[in-house]
Design an enzyme around this catalytic site. Structure first.
Site, short mmCIF file in Angstrom:
data_model
loop_
_atom_site.label_atom_id
_atom_site.label_comp_id
_atom_site.label_asym_id
_atom_site.label_seq_id
_atom_site.Cartn_x
_atom_site.Cartn_y
_atom_site.Cartn_z
N LYS A 68 0.81 -1.22 0.00
CA LYS A 68 0.00 0.00 0.00
C LYS A 68 0.84 1.27 0.00
O LYS A 68 0.51 2.27 0.64
CB LYS A 68 -0.99 0.00 1.17
CG LYS A 68 -1.92 -1.20 1.19
CD LYS A 68 -2.61 -1.43 -0.15
CE LYS A 68 -3.62 -0.33 -0.51
NZ LYS A 68 -4.28 -0.62 -1.82
N HIS A 89 6.65 -7.39 -2.59
CA HIS A 89 6.60 -6.63 -1.34
C HIS A 89 7.72 -7.09 -0.40
O HIS A 89 7.75 -6.69 0.77
CB HIS A 89 5.26 -6.83 -0.63
CG HIS A 89 4.10 -6.16 -1.30
ND1 HIS A 89 4.18 -4.90 -1.86
CD2 HIS A 89 2.81 -6.55 -1.49
CE1 HIS A 89 3.00 -4.57 -2.37
NE2 HIS A 89 2.16 -5.54 -2.16
N SER A 96 -3.64 3.31 4.96
CA SER A 96 -4.01 2.62 3.72
C SER A 96 -3.97 1.10 3.90
O SER A 96 -4.86 0.38 3.43
CB SER A 96 -3.07 3.04 2.59
OG SER A 96 -3.47 2.49 1.37
#
Length: 312
Positions: A64, A125, A155
């Protein structure tokens, strides 16, 4: 066992026909000290031994932090601004997620990438220390996007509410504490952004900031364009800016994850592309949370020259 001729399109078809009950909120397991979803941990050897190719482009972020935005920008640049080509498939097919693993029959990110033709756009990620060595052996170009911790936490909280494959985020108050301690999927924000910051001068890494991208998108897209060895006219850059602005992407079914079933990403709870703003954290942090966050932030960021803006 996945069939050997699996293609990215197969993946999209499988996702749209997953059996009821296949997905649930997977628990987290530690991989070299980093909490990852159970299925990733169980298939870690395949991720660790993944073979990069010299022309791979790796797009790395903490969750995010502007991942989908950068994926769309890079795809637009690699298509030389011919934006019709971006419509060929959804984001998760055009730029497969390296480490993601799910129960069969859903293929893993490694399966998909192994059957994706070059040049590949690869999403991850993973913190720097967990990225497969083959990316550095092949000197792959890597773009890292970092977002200020407070906006990132907000987020990620809303994403974890709607993402039915990650642990339940609990209350916002509970989530803030877990975010600070790194007890969430992909671990500590601090370790992530600092690890990649320290790696940027040792490898071919372009380190970008979400806040800079919001402040002047064209300037930052130009940086990415040059990093990828491209040279476009101002007209083409303007087209890419327009195509990748938040409103356009939120309305674009090839970028807004509306093609992913609600049993995985429940957009009735929160849209995948929610606000895309800087300083939205001010709407959620209480005074006491902000004070606690600032104290921990100062302690964890001490000794690094990495600086973030929480407002622009």
């Amino acid at each position: 066992m996945q069939k050997p001729d699996l293609t990215p399109k197969d993946y999209a078809d499988i996702l749209n026909n997953v059996p009821e009950g296949l997905f649930y909120r997977f628990p987290l397991c530690l991989v070299n000290g980093v909490p990852l979803m159970k299925h990733i941990a169980e298939q870690w050897e395949g991720v660790e031994k993944f073979q990069a190719r010299p022309d791979d482009i790796l797009i790395a972020t903490y969750p995010k932090a502007g991942t989908t935005w950068m994926q769309e920008i890079v795809d637009s640049i690699m298509n030389n601004g011919e934006l019709e080509k971006n419509k060929r498939a959804p984001t998760h097919v055009r730029s497969p997620f390296l480490e993601i693993c799910s129960p069969p029959p859903v293929p893993s990110g490694v399966d998909i990438l192994n059957n994706t033709p070059s040049p590949r756009l690869v999403k991850t990620h993973l913190p720097f220390k967990l990225v497969p060595e083959s990316f550095w052996e092949h000197k792959c170009k890597t773009i890292y996007v970092a977002r200020n911790a407070k906006d990132n936490a907000v987020s990620y909280y809303f994403f974890d509410r709607m993402n039915k494959t990650q642990p339940d985020p609990g209350t916002w108050d509970q989530y803030v504490e877990r975010f600070l301690t790194g007890e969430i999927a992909w671990g500590s924000w601090f370790d992530h952004v600092i690890g990649w910051w320290n790696a940027k001068d040792k490898h071919d890494v372009l380190y970008m900031f979400y806040e800079d991208m919001k402040e002047d998108p064209k300037r930052e897209i130009r940086k990415v364009m040059k990093f990828l060895g491209k040279n476009f006219s101002e007209e083409v850059l303007d087209k890419i800016c327009q195509h990748t602005n938040f409103k356009a992407m939120k309305e674009n079914p090839m970028a807004n994850y509306s093609t992913v079933p609600n049993m995985l990403l429940d957009q009735n709870l929160s849209p995948f592309m929610r606000k895309g703003e800087v300083a939205d954290w001010m709407n959620y942090f209480t005074e006491s949370q902000n004070k606690m966050f600032n104290m921990e932030y100062e302690k964890r960021m001490k000794g690094t020259d990495l600086k973030f803006r929480t407002n622009i």
